[in-house]
Enzyme design. Structure first.
Site, PDB file in Angstrom:
ATOM      1  N   ASP A 134     -75.237 -21.193  47.755  1.00 27.29           N
ATOM      2  CA  ASP A 134     -76.594 -21.750  47.827  1.00 27.29           C
ATOM      3  C   ASP A 134     -77.270 -21.817  46.463  1.00 27.29           C
ATOM      4  OD1 ASP A 134     -76.488 -21.908  50.656  1.00 27.29           O
ATOM      5  OD2 ASP A 134     -76.981 -19.786  50.799  1.00 27.29           O
ATOM      6  N   ASP A 146     -80.125 -22.371  55.252  1.00 30.44           N
ATOM      7  CA  ASP A 146     -78.723 -22.046  55.490  1.00 30.44           C
ATOM      8  C   ASP A 146     -78.650 -21.261  56.794  1.00 30.44           C
ATOM      9  OD1 ASP A 146     -76.013 -21.673  55.165  1.00 30.44           O
ATOM     10  OD2 ASP A 146     -76.266 -19.846  54.024  1.00 30.44           O
TER      11      ASP A 146
END
Length: 926
Positions: free
Chosen positions: A672, A409
């Site tokens: 996430d 990410d």
């Protein structure tokens, strides 16, 4: 439909029973029976059948396109509230404008439970203990130890139980300690929330109290200001310049305006609803009040977690070890049965035959496998702890050695997660100091709603030596930022440079910063991944008495302004990111960026850290693809932007199941969590969201990718040393048992007594404890290592017969040279057979641990060398001691040791030839 302010609506109040039933009916229709099921005509028994069939048929699919029933309920409920006026919202939630009473709030807390979207995912101690205990070889050892006790072979049974105890204790201690450390990092921080409650039996009084987030219930009215977290899904009641960050849900770093004075419709995407704030998001600026409409498992955040714990594929290593277990058990049953029958036919003693059979079964079992595996993993975990990593799952260490793709990410991982000012440009794209000067004055005098961009402007001016002398200016007024205008203005004044004698004149300006795209220049800059704001000014005419003329500092006065230029900003990549990604690429780990941010920004960051951007894609584009195109695109793409949490999950699953990759995922946000749970190695940071840390396997105490490089190296060393023992134990154990079978068939006595066989097996097992401290070759560390279903069987086929061949050669030498095939020579035969078998099993590690020539091109680590020398010396010396006499050993002539020297030289020579053929034929051609 209005309601009196002093009314309170507890559900047990008879006077309000009709309204409560009506409200429950509305909620039942909106939440428990979403319109989709009604439209599809699925109801009753048929609906249940069709629902089951849909779930059954959808198993194994990874498209993740449709919403689950739980998600549908949450979506319907939030849309219903977003479309309703505030009075109807109070009806739905059964609350009042004064808030809930303390008694009603306590009742609802008992009814709904603590306000947590996800149960604590940390495993209990007994679960960790059971996981450490339940290993195939542990079960085999326990069964064999029980049989040993039944046959009065107490030392054998005791040793096996001790090995099981050490193995289980080691793994349990390491994982329990790591789990406790991670739990301390992930403890739910007490977060006080300002709540409006009411009290009083006759005259109700509104009170503002602080309640812990876990005690918030639906119907509570919360009061929030900058920095506050929303404790549940909230329908806004009032708002003043409210700006919210939803990065924890979306991954996008941009903020969102929220307002209470609006009613939404179905065309607005859920996360774009402006009168709904979601659990886990936080207030950036502004203030307001809101009605909590959902808490805990009924919030939107909970839908993100609906697939947790169901997506992670089975571990190939564990599956491989279990296959080996089944094969060894099968071989054990066949060989032991034959040996028991053979010994019984020779000795006619069933108990002795059964005892010898159990000893052979023990020799065939890789008793140290659980202990060696757990020691390797624990050693890797301790090494990573020195690099400031908390390893929650020991198997993650080994999986890091197999990892060949790392999904990252972007925000806060590759970048510093802070704005840095880059440039100040006029409308022609050239630097102009006046643009920076007025942007600085705007940020300097702005008091309300300070943003990181203001800090970036101030820092840029101060650190680069600009002297704009703000002390010569005075602030007159300020027009705060809002998302409708998307600008902030300040009115400032200074003394005019052109003044007459004894006369003072003031100049007054309105300075505006505008967060929107202006001119084609801003489009070009935005496409380069830079954030921009425009700067404009307007000189305000002054009357002789220094009062402004026709300008009152309101929103309407922000007109007829002169555009000066643009200020550009950038979230720069970390200094260590490029180096770490390059080191990972050298070791065969490809990086893919999965982010919720814009594609242009992701591309710019990736280019700067060395990630190729020739194949990029966005989430909306992925949604339009069929499954085949989806998998192909995911495999090729290195940058995937504007992804939702479920799309990140689909990408990880595609790489695992279709691409056959071992995937690591590094993320720290709520968005996430699905990908972290599904990845083979989930990695988070200690500053990440609580749920991200709960679901991760490894927690980094520093946001530095170089730690992952070290982790990959540790993982490959762990994997390699574990595979050494597996190969060693299977080859040596199977070879020695086959040799025992052959010797038993041809001799008139047992080749070794049960006690001698136990001693040989015990010494050999103790010698293998040093394997976790062995080193790995550099070539092995350079590439990902995976469990191969073909590699181990073929390796055994190439190398296994050699051990049996050496044992058979020893058998023939003792038989024909020393005539030791008679019962009268059983003591001498067993002494020679014991020494050869122990030395063979001890030295074989040096042949299989490297592809190079052992002791010449590659030497094992000193613990392995020391272990080999010590165990070999004990095995030889024990026959010349009282212990050897008690165990039934005799002396062996020196000529026999000369034979052993020749035998082992031949063994290493032939073994080296076989190794080269194996590498040439299998590894290069197949």
């Amino acid at each position: 439909m209005g309601r009196p302010k002093n009314s309170l609506l507890p559900s047990h109040n008879n006077t309000n029973l009709g309204l409560a039933e009506s409200s429950n009916g509305i909620r039942h229709h909106l939440v428990d029976h979403p319109s989709r099921d009604v439209e599809n005509g699925e109801a009753g028994f048929l609906g249940s059948v069709f629902g089951f069939l849909r779930q059954f048929m959808s198993r194994g699919k990874i498209d993740g396109g449709s919403r689950s029933e739980a998600e549908e309920k949450v979506y319907s409920w939030l849309y219903a509230l977003a479309k309703s006026n505030r009075d109807l919202v109070f009806e739905y939630v059964q609350s009042t404008e004064r808030g809930l009473s303390f008694a009603e709030a306590e009742r609802r807390l008992k009814e709904n439970g603590p306000n947590a979207p996800l149960d604590n995912t940390f495993l209990s101690w007994w679960h960790l203990l059971w996981s450490a205990f339940f290993h195939p070889f542990n079960i085999i050892l326990i069964v064999l130890s029980v049989l040993s006790y039944i046959t009065s072979d107490n030392p054998n049974g005791c040793i096996m139980l001790v090995l099981v105890f050490i193995s289980v204790s080691l793994r349990f201690y390491q994982e329990y300690s790591s789990s406790k450390a991670a739990m301390k990092l992930s403890e739910f921080v007490r977060c006080p929330i300002k709540v409006q409650r009411c009290a009083g039996r006759v005259v109700q009084t509104e009170l503002v109290v602080q309640v812990d987030q876990k005690d918030i219930v639906p119907g509570d009215i919360v009061i929030f200001e900058p920095g506050d977290l929303f404790p549940g899904d909230v329908r806004l009641l009032s708002s003043t310049h409210l700006v919210v960050s939803q990065a924890s849900l979306t991954g996008e770093s941009v903020t969102t305006e929220k307002t209470a004075d609006i009613q939404e419709d179905d065309s607005t995407p859920l996360l774009d609803l402006r009168n709904i704030c979601f659990m886990g998001t936080n207030v950036v600026s502004g203030c307001g009040t809101g009605l909590v409409v959902s808490t805990g498992s009924k919030t939107y955040m909970s839908t993100v977690f609906s697939s947790l714990g169901k997506q992670k594929p089975p571990n190939d290593f564990e599956k491989g070890v279990r296959r080996i277990s089944y094969v060894l058990v099968g071989v054990m049953l066949v060989v032991v049965t034959i040996i028991i029958l053979t010994v019984f036919l020779t000795s006619r003693n069933l108990s002795e035959s059964f005892l010898f059979g159990i000893s052979v079964a023990c020799a065939l079992t890789p008793q140290m496998l659980p202990l060696i595996v757990n020691t390797c993993l624990a050693k890797g975990a301790l090494a990573m702890a020195k690099d400031r990593c908390v390893v929650k799952s020991l198997t993650a260490i080994r999986d890091m050695g197999s990892m060949d793709i790392l999904c990252i990410d972007k925000t806060g991982t590759l970048t510093m997660n802070q704005a840095i000012m880059v440039d100040h440009l006029d409308s022609w794209g050239t630097q102009r100091e006046e643009v920076l000067r007025f942007a600085f004055l705007n940020s300097y005098f702005k008091m309300e709603q300070k943003y990181p961009l203001d800090d970036a402007i101030l820092a840029h001016v101060y650190t680069n030596g600009f002297r704009f002398q703000p002390s010569k200016w005075a602030k007159v007024n300020e027009i705060p930022f809002d998302f409708i205008r998307r600008r902030v203005s300040v009115i400032i004044e200074t003394e005019s440079a052109a003044t007459g004698r004894n006369k003072k004149s003031l100049e007054r300006f309105m300075v505006t910063k505008e967060c929107q795209r202006i001119l084609n220049l801003s489009e070009e800059i935005s496409n380069e991944g830079l954030r921009i704001i425009g700067v404009a000014i307007k000189k305000i005419a002054m009357q002789p008495n220094n009062k402004r003329k026709n300008e009152d500092g309101t929103v309407d006065s922000e007109s007829d302004m002169v555009f000066l230029g643009l200020i550009t900003f950038y979230d720069p990549p970390k200094d260590t990111a490029k180096q770490a990604l390059w080191r990972l690429a050298e070791k065969g780990v490809k990086a893919k960026v999965l982010t919720g941010d814009s594609l242009s920004l992701a591309i710019k960051v990736c280019r700067e850290v060395g990630i190729r951007t020739t194949h990029v894609i966005t989430g909306p584009e992925l949604e339009l693809m069929d499954q085949e195109s989806f998998h192909e695109t995911v495999h090729r793409a290195t940058v995937l932007a504007r992804l939702t949490p479920s799309q990140k999950l689909r990408v990880v699953q595609s790489l695992q199941m279709v691409g056959n990759h071992i995937v690591g995922f590094l993320g720290d946000g709520i968005n996430d969590s699905l990908a972290l749970d599904a990845a083979n190695v989930g990695i988070s940071v200690d500053s990440g969201a609580s749920v991200a840390k709960d679901l991760s396997d490894i927690i980094l105490l520093e946001k530095d990718l170089n730690v992952l490089v070290t982790g990959v190296e540790r993982g490959r060393a762990t994997f390699g040393n574990t595979m050494k023992y597996i190969k060693l134990s299977v080859i040596a154990n199977v070879g020695s048992v086959l040799s025992l079978l052959i010797a038993t068939l041809f001799l008139q006595f047992e080749p070794l007594t049960p006690r001698q066989l136990l001693a040989q097996n015990f010494l050999y097992s103790i010698g293998q404890i040093a394997i976790p401290w062995d080193k790995m070759e550099e070539d092995y560390i350079k590439k990902p290592q995976k469990w191969s279903q073909k590699d181990l069987p073929i390796f055994i086929l190439w190398n296994g017969p050699l051990c049996t061949l050496c044992d058979v050669a020893t058998l023939m030498f003792l038989w024909f040279y020393y005539n030791a095939d008679q019962v009268s020579q059983d003591v001498f035969f067993r002494s020679g057979w014991f020494i050869e078998g122990l030395l063979m099993q001890t030295l074989i590690i040096h042949l299989i641990r490297t592809e190079k020539i052992p002791f010449i091109q590659e030497v094992a680590a000193w613990p392995v060398i020391l272990s080999t020398v010590v165990i070999s010396s004990i095995g030889i010396a024990i026959q010349f001691t009282i212990i050897g006499s008690v165990m039934g050993f005799g002396t062996v002539p020196l000529s026999y040791f000369g034979f052993l020297v020749v035998l082992f030289l031949g063994y290493f020579t032939i073994g080296q030839v076989i190794k080269r053929l194996y590498i040439l034929v299998y590894k290069r051609w197949l």
